[in-house]
Design an enzyme around this catalytic site. Structure first.
Site, PDB file in Angstrom:
ATOM      1  N   TRP A 132     -14.188 -26.906 -21.580  1.00 54.47           N
ATOM      2  CA  TRP A 132     -14.981 -25.870 -20.906  1.00 54.47           C
ATOM      3  C   TRP A 132     -16.175 -26.430 -20.147  1.00 54.47           C
ATOM      4  O   TRP A 132     -16.733 -25.755 -19.294  1.00 54.47           O
ATOM      5  CB  TRP A 132     -15.496 -24.845 -21.925  1.00 54.47           C
ATOM      6  CG  TRP A 132     -16.178 -25.464 -23.116  1.00 54.47           C
ATOM      7  CD1 TRP A 132     -15.626 -25.686 -24.342  1.00 54.47           C
ATOM      8  CD2 TRP A 132     -17.523 -25.956 -23.185  1.00 54.47           C
ATOM      9  NE1 TRP A 132     -16.540 -26.301 -25.173  1.00 54.47           N
ATOM     10  CE2 TRP A 132     -17.713 -26.470 -24.495  1.00 54.47           C
ATOM     11  CE3 TRP A 132     -18.587 -26.002 -22.284  1.00 54.47           C
ATOM     12  CZ2 TRP A 132     -18.922 -27.032 -24.911  1.00 54.47           C
ATOM     13  CZ3 TRP A 132     -19.790 -26.575 -22.694  1.00 54.47           C
ATOM     14  CH2 TRP A 132     -19.949 -27.070 -23.994  1.00 54.47           C
ATOM     15  N   LYS A 156      -3.446 -26.002 -19.523  1.00 53.47           N
ATOM     16  CA  LYS A 156      -4.134 -25.056 -20.395  1.00 53.47           C
ATOM     17  C   LYS A 156      -5.642 -25.304 -20.288  1.00 53.47           C
ATOM     18  O   LYS A 156      -6.167 -26.265 -20.839  1.00 53.47           O
ATOM     19  CB  LYS A 156      -3.725 -25.215 -21.863  1.00 53.47           C
ATOM     20  CG  LYS A 156      -4.291 -24.081 -22.758  1.00 53.47           C
ATOM     21  CD  LYS A 156      -4.525 -24.512 -24.177  1.00 53.47           C
ATOM     22  CE  LYS A 156      -5.758 -25.341 -24.355  1.00 53.47           C
ATOM     23  NZ  LYS A 156      -7.024 -24.591 -24.036  1.00 53.47           N
ATOM     24  N   GLU A 232      -9.082 -38.516 -23.254  1.00 51.79           N
ATOM     25  CA  GLU A 232     -10.502 -38.726 -22.956  1.00 51.79           C
ATOM     26  C   GLU A 232     -11.258 -37.928 -24.000  1.00 51.79           C
ATOM     27  O   GLU A 232     -11.326 -36.699 -23.926  1.00 51.79           O
ATOM     28  CB  GLU A 232     -10.826 -38.279 -21.529  1.00 51.79           C
ATOM     29  CG  GLU A 232     -12.147 -38.805 -21.019  1.00 51.79           C
ATOM     30  CD  GLU A 232     -13.298 -37.859 -21.311  1.00 51.79           C
ATOM     31  OE1 GLU A 232     -14.042 -38.141 -22.283  1.00 51.79           O
ATOM     32  OE2 GLU A 232     -13.448 -36.863 -20.606  1.00 51.79           O
ATOM     33  N   LEU A 233     -11.838 -38.636 -24.984  1.00 46.34           N
ATOM     34  CA  LEU A 233     -12.338 -37.979 -26.185  1.00 46.34           C
ATOM     35  C   LEU A 233     -13.867 -38.038 -26.259  1.00 46.34           C
ATOM     36  O   LEU A 233     -14.537 -38.162 -25.241  1.00 46.34           O
ATOM     37  CB  LEU A 233     -11.670 -38.602 -27.412  1.00 46.34           C
ATOM     38  CG  LEU A 233     -10.127 -38.636 -27.345  1.00 46.34           C
ATOM     39  CD1 LEU A 233      -9.543 -39.314 -28.578  1.00 46.34           C
ATOM     40  CD2 LEU A 233      -9.560 -37.235 -27.183  1.00 46.34           C
ATOM     41  N   CYS A 266     -19.541 -35.307 -22.156  1.00 45.84           N
ATOM     42  CA  CYS A 266     -19.125 -36.404 -23.042  1.00 45.84           C
ATOM     43  C   CYS A 266     -19.822 -37.699 -22.679  1.00 45.84           C
ATOM     44  O   CYS A 266     -19.948 -38.598 -23.516  1.00 45.84           O
ATOM     45  CB  CYS A 266     -17.610 -36.570 -23.001  1.00 45.84           C
ATOM     46  SG  CYS A 266     -16.953 -36.789 -21.336  1.00 45.84           S
ATOM     47  N   GLU A 360     -22.424 -36.667 -31.909  1.00 50.19           N
ATOM     48  CA  GLU A 360     -22.534 -36.212 -30.523  1.00 50.19           C
ATOM     49  C   GLU A 360     -23.282 -34.881 -30.508  1.00 50.19           C
ATOM     50  O   GLU A 360     -22.846 -33.902 -31.107  1.00 50.19           O
ATOM     51  CB  GLU A 360     -21.141 -36.050 -29.912  1.00 50.19           C
ATOM     52  CG  GLU A 360     -21.165 -35.788 -28.416  1.00 50.19           C
ATOM     53  CD  GLU A 360     -19.779 -35.841 -27.794  1.00 50.19           C
ATOM     54  OE1 GLU A 360     -19.691 -36.072 -26.579  1.00 50.19           O
ATOM     55  OE2 GLU A 360     -18.784 -35.649 -28.519  1.00 50.19           O
ATOM     56  N   SER A 420     -19.952 -41.368 -13.449  1.00 55.47           N
ATOM     57  CA  SER A 420     -18.699 -40.770 -12.974  1.00 55.47           C
ATOM     58  C   SER A 420     -18.510 -40.980 -11.475  1.00 55.47           C
ATOM     59  O   SER A 420     -19.440 -40.791 -10.691  1.00 55.47           O
ATOM     60  CB  SER A 420     -18.686 -39.265 -13.287  1.00 55.47           C
ATOM     61  OG  SER A 420     -18.793 -39.052 -14.670  1.00 55.47           O
TER      62      SER A 420
END
Length: 459
Positions: A132, A156, A232-233, A266, A360, A420
């Site tokens: 999200w 999804k 990608e965690l 993240c 985190e 990024s």
């Protein structure tokens, strides 16, 4: 089909009702993807490229509407939302350019008698699962390379932010993507939908962005059928400031690395390690900037995604205070009952082993740990099982590079607070994931290598 509500986290207002799909809709999406797969894979790379470039142009055309949609369902600031749309669109432009540059090879066998042709082919139907916190960029970062490679996809999006994914899908259709190539299933039954895909023999790829815990579960499921997996965690990014760092630049970078999207990224700086010689000055300058932040709907810092998220951040702060940390700065937030806001906060005197350093945060809190010895610093930094991003600010570039190379992280910002880039390989080490997104690496994640051994008599 039933529906579920989409909430504006800044106000609590229900802004839309969306179809609540389940396993049946998940299977129907794969049916559509299968029906379109052969034709899309055979579509010339140039044609796929032109469709992706048209989608890039359409996103720029609709950038304000898309940004407003992100603000409404995600709560991020208007500036952050506009930045996300521009970043998200770039994945379509980048992969429009990469689509026509598929790798391959040709050469004689060293033993003679054969020639070898190496090609890359689409991996097949790809299941994409997005979070999200960046509802546009996380979708385009997966859809772009998948379509460039010739894969059809089932997507999804997160239940909290499905509207942006649906809007991107509409733009892809307008750009000329054939029916069945991109299929979106909105749902509150994430487990049921994704399990249906992973158990379907037609699905050959899973690309997931989200928590390490969920990624581990999906990897176990993917192992049953040996499904190609990209993960990608979670992250726990250290932000290191040396004694000779440019403190003005370091504070500027900290404001980006920590407070972009309210810390809900993240790659967000999660733990600040500042050398003892400059710690007080760094904290003072950072505190001044944090206290000046405007918080609220339309402000520089928006809400967290949910009341549960607010509670989780508050618990980590309380734990840090109980361990000896102290609050040195806090921005003001709107009054009670006006959305899921948490005050941007700076914590000083944080113990190196505090819970908030090891978890985190996913919120606008900057815990500062003071360091003296570089070997001890690196031991603290690399103690985490997560290794997605890191940031290093140092006056001497070679020193910064040495520190960066010593940190177990897939991406390191050197004297900058943003890592990024669609043209760079995004991904982490250790439990922060598998594979890379962006760059040529991201395209290769959606392909499989095949070689043809050709009989070549007379050599």
């Amino acid at each position: 089909m039933t529906e579920f509500p989409v909430e504006n986290p800044a106000t609590g207002e229900i802004i839309a009702m969306v179809a609540d799909g389940g396993p049946a809709e998940a299977r129907a999406a794969v049916d559509a993807a299968e029906a379109a797969a052969r034709a899309w894979a055979r579509t010339p790379a140039r044609a796929r490229s032109e469709i992706l470039h048209r989608t890039f142009e359409l996103m720029l055309r609709d950038r304000e509407q898309l940004a407003e949609l992100i603000v409404s369902e995600n709560g991020k600031s208007p500036a952050d939302a506009r930045g996300e749309v521009a970043y998200a669109a770039e994945f379509f432009r980048w992969y429009a350019e990469e689509a026509v540059r598929t790798d391959g090879g040709y050469g004689p066998s060293p033993a003679g008698g054969t020639r070898t042709v190496v090609t890359r082919r689409p991996v097949g139907i790809a299941a994409l699962v997005t979070p999200w916190n960046f509802p546009a960029a996380m979708a385009t970062r997966k859809i772009g390379p998948a379509l460039a490679a010739g894969c059809t996809v089932v997507l999804k999006p997160a239940a909290e932010t499905p509207l942006t994914a649906l809007a991107v899908a509409r733009l892809l259709t307008e750009a000329g993507v054939p029916g069945g190539v991109v299929n979106v299933v909105t749902t509150t039954d994430a487990g049921g939908v994704v399990t249906t895909w992973l158990e379907d023999p037609r699905v050959r790829k899973i690309s997931f962005t989200g928590s390490t815990r969920v990624g581990q579960l999906l990897l176990r499921q993917a192992a049953d059928r040996v499904v190609n997996a990209s993960m990608e965690l979670g992250g726990n990014a250290p932000f290191v400031v040396t004694a000779d760092a440019d403190l003005d630049a370091a504070v500027d970078g900290a404001m980006i690395a920590k407070f972009r999207n309210g810390g809900q990224a993240c790659t967000a700086a999660n733990r600040f390690y500042v050398h003892a010689d400059v710690a007080d000055e760094f904290v003072a300058r950072l505190s001044k900037r944090v206290e000046a932040l405007t918080v609220g709907a339309g402000g520089e810092i928006g809400p967290l995604i949910s009341a549960k998220a607010v509670g989780g951040v508050a618990r980590l702060v309380d734990s840090a205070l109980a361990a000896g940390a102290r609050v040195v700065a806090r921005a003001a937030i709107p009054g009670e009952g006006q959305g899921h806001f948490f005050p941007p906060t700076v914590l000083a005197d944080v113990p190196a082993d505090a819970e908030i350093v090891g978890q985190e945060i996913f919120g606008p809190v900057a815990p500062v740990v003071t360091w003296h010895d570089e070997s001890e610093l690196l031991a603290w930094v690399n103690a985490s099982e997560l290794g997605l991003a890191a940031y290093v600010y140092a006056g001497e570039l070679q020193h910064a590079l040495r520190l960066g190379e010593a940190i177990d992280a897939g991406m390191v910002g050197i004297n900058r607070g943003l890592v990024s880039d669609p043209a760079a390989p995004f991904g982490g080490m250790k439990q922060s994931g598998l594979g890379r997104e962006g760059a040529r690496d991201g395209l290769n994640e959606f392909t499989e290598t095949q070689y043809l051994s050709i009989d070549w008599p007379g050599t």
